[in-house]
Design a protein around this motif. Sequence first.
Motif, mmCIF file in Angstrom:
data_model
loop_
_atom_site.group_PDB
_atom_site.id
_atom_site.type_symbol
_atom_site.label_atom_id
_atom_site.label_comp_id
_atom_site.label_asym_id
_atom_site.label_seq_id
_atom_site.Cartn_x
_atom_site.Cartn_y
_atom_site.Cartn_z
ATOM 1 N N ARG A 68 0.825 -1.212 0.000
ATOM 2 C CA ARG A 68 0.000 0.000 0.000
ATOM 3 C C ARG A 68 0.860 1.264 0.000
ATOM 4 N N TYR A 71 2.611 1.638 -3.356
ATOM 5 C CA TYR A 71 1.694 2.107 -4.390
ATOM 6 C C TYR A 71 1.551 3.628 -4.321
ATOM 7 N N MET A 72 1.404 4.158 -3.115
ATOM 8 C CA MET A 72 1.265 5.610 -2.959
ATOM 9 C C MET A 72 2.493 6.324 -3.507
ATOM 10 N N VAL A 75 2.770 5.983 -7.460
ATOM 11 C CA VAL A 75 1.841 6.902 -8.128
ATOM 12 C C VAL A 75 2.297 8.346 -7.917
ATOM 13 N N GLY A 76 2.804 8.647 -6.719
ATOM 14 C CA GLY A 76 3.331 9.987 -6.460
ATOM 15 C C GLY A 76 4.463 10.339 -7.406
ATOM 16 N N GLY A 104 0.134 14.309 -7.417
ATOM 17 C CA GLY A 104 1.298 13.474 -7.087
ATOM 18 C C GLY A 104 1.819 13.790 -5.703
ATOM 19 N N PHE A 107 -0.335 12.105 -3.194
ATOM 20 C CA PHE A 107 0.005 10.680 -3.037
ATOM 21 C C PHE A 107 1.253 10.509 -2.172
ATOM 22 N N ILE A 110 0.111 11.036 1.402
ATOM 23 C CA ILE A 110 -0.649 9.876 1.885
ATOM 24 C C ILE A 110 0.298 8.724 2.225
ATOM 25 N N GLY A 111 1.306 8.492 1.396
ATOM 26 C CA GLY A 111 2.289 7.444 1.677
ATOM 27 C C GLY A 111 3.019 7.697 2.985
#
Length: 128
Positions: A68, A71-72, A75-76, A104, A107, A110-111
Amino acid sequence: MFKNLIITSFLGMFAIILGAFGAHALKEVLTPDQLSSFETGVKYQMYHVLVLLFVNTFEGFTLKQKNRISYMFFVGILFFSGSIYALQLTSITAKSIWFVTPLGGLFFIIGWLMMLTVFVKKNVKNLK
């Protein structure tokens, strides 16, 4: 997990290639401001490659958490750094993709927040 490390290794290699490309081939093509923006994309990509190496080798994360968080950051990198590269290397204008770079960045945030949450929960658990 190894899939994440393969992607991370590719992104690290690509950051080095882009950094060299920017320092040598683009020096005469881009304005100083454009080159600075390009270098920002490279820096953020490399920063997050290093974090991805940590995430995917740290034993304190579960496989689900590693995936997870990775993925963040993937994508970032794609949205943040990728949009900066596109803006500096193509005829795409900021007006047409104005939302991609901050998305971006979101993301990335969020990561980092996901990592923080894991560490806080582990700390609270250890205090009990």
